[in-house]
Scaffold this motif. Structure first.
Motif, mmCIF file in Angstrom:
data_model
loop_
_atom_site.group_PDB
_atom_site.id
_atom_site.type_symbol
_atom_site.label_atom_id
_atom_site.label_comp_id
_atom_site.label_asym_id
_atom_site.label_seq_id
_atom_site.Cartn_x
_atom_site.Cartn_y
_atom_site.Cartn_z
ATOM 1 N N SER A 159 15.277 57.608 2.617
ATOM 2 C CA SER A 159 15.501 58.399 1.419
ATOM 3 C C SER A 159 14.330 59.363 1.265
ATOM 4 N N ALA A 160 14.641 60.646 1.379
ATOM 5 C CA ALA A 160 13.594 61.654 1.225
ATOM 6 C C ALA A 160 13.096 61.646 -0.217
ATOM 7 N N LYS A 161 14.036 61.479 -1.124
ATOM 8 C CA LYS A 161 13.699 61.547 -2.545
ATOM 9 C C LYS A 161 12.842 60.360 -2.981
ATOM 10 N N LYS A 162 13.225 59.157 -2.546
ATOM 11 C CA LYS A 162 12.498 57.946 -2.952
ATOM 12 C C LYS A 162 11.389 57.594 -1.969
ATOM 13 N N ARG A 163 11.196 58.442 -0.962
ATOM 14 C CA ARG A 163 10.148 58.233 0.033
ATOM 15 C C ARG A 163 10.286 56.878 0.739
ATOM 16 N N ILE A 164 11.486 56.561 1.155
ATOM 17 C CA ILE A 164 11.724 55.318 1.889
ATOM 18 C C ILE A 164 11.851 55.622 3.380
ATOM 19 N N ASN A 165 11.076 54.887 4.194
ATOM 20 C CA ASN A 165 11.165 54.973 5.670
ATOM 21 C C ASN A 165 10.728 56.305 6.282
#
Ligand code: GDP
Length: 299
Positions: A159-165
């Motif tokens: 997730s770009a928005k939630k900064r996941i992975n």
């Protein structure tokens, strides 16, 4: 119009990968680039790197990765039409709630045509409607079999928005880069490609260039497409002035006589006179080609 110096195997040194991000509109290309810039805790800037030029660098596990901000499609079409290849690795962004769309397929075809390895970023996994398995299914229909479907295409659910992975994605970029064994000779006159250029009111022609071989230094006479000049100043991705730029470095340069085009090749040449002569010859060729093209139209 000039000799590009041949590289000997022994002169080649490892260089960082140059990456572009492609994908359908609204699938999160811009957000992903923002997220990637944010991961760079070494930048010394709160919240990562602020954007200054049309490219950025991040460091992960002590290794550099260069990202071009030009929309990947443009980078591929306009650059390749001019014989330039600037991308080592392409990241294909696919929104997990939307799946494969027309521009996704276009992006896959560009990467295939250019023989550029592709990493799939399955984005927006934070959304309730996200369905990464459906994306993998649709990718397989396009001939891209991801690893957990028994293929060899690397995919990362993020997730770009939630900064996941985001870091996982960057680690995968380094993995692919390692396999590619990217190398260049830093010890020769610089050669590379113009990424984008414009006429700046105060500063004159400004070009963002990618150095692909050799080292460019302030003061070097250069030719870029039909433009020539002497490098008056170089600005890096942090907005700082630098004196030199080696392979896989994107910098903004000042000092050109006119505005070159994205995809133009640039070379540094032995002296000012050579720069002017080559640029003039190229201008003459360009005029001839334009004449030919216009006579075709009038026929
Ligand atoms: P681009 O057109 O491919 O550059 O897409 P953008 O980065 O502009 O994103 C399009 C929209 O999707 C924006 O409203 C973003 O906030 C949103 N978006 C991007 N990444 C994510 C994500 O990981 N999760 C969610 N929920 N929204 C996202």
């Amino acid at each position: 119009l000039m000799d590009i110096e041949e590289d000997l195997e022994k002169d080649l040194k490892p260089r960082p990968p140059v990456v572009t991000v492609m994908g359908h509109v609204d699938h999160g290309k811009t957000s992903l680039l923002d997220a990637i810039r944010d991961t760079d805790v070494t930048s010394g800037e709160a919240g990562g790197i602020t954007q200054h030029i049309g490219a950025s660098e991040v460091k992960i596990n002590g290794q550099k990765i260069v990202f071009l901000d030009t929309p990947g499609h443009e980078a591929f079409t306009s650059m390749r039409a001019r014989g330039a290849q600037v991308t080592d690795i392409a990241i294909l962004v696919v929104a997990a709630d939307d799946g494969i769309m027309p521009q996704t397929i276009e992006a896959i075809n560009h990467a295939k045509a250019a023989s550029v390895p592709l990493i799939v970023a399955i984005n927006k996994i934070d959304k309730p409607g996200a369905n990464p398995e459906r994306v993998k299914q649709e990718l397989s229909e396009q001939g891209l079999l991801v690893e957990d479907w028994g293929g060899d295409v690397i995919s990362v659910e993020l997730s770009a928005k939630k900064r996941i992975n985001i870091e996982t994605l960057l680690e995968m970029v380094l993995l692919v880069a390692e396999v590619e064994e990217l190398k260049a000779n830093p010890d020769k006159r610089a050669v590379g490609t113009v990424i984008e250029a414009e006429l700046d009111k105060g500063r004159g022609p400004v070009a963002t260039i990618l150095v692909q071989g050799g080292t460019l230094r302030v003061g070097d006479p250069i030719v870029a497409g039909v433009a020539s000049g002497k490098v008056r100043a170089m600005i890096n991705y942090k907005g700082k002035r630098v004196k030199q730029a080696g392979p896989s470095t994107a910098v903004e340069i000042l000092g050109l006589s006119e505005v070159p085009q994205g995809g133009d090749q640039f070379v540094s040449v032995p002296n000012d006179k050579a720069a002017r002569t080559i640029a003039e010859k190229r201008q003459a060729i360009q005029r001839e080609e334009m004449l030919k093209a216009s006579s075709k139209v009038s026929l």
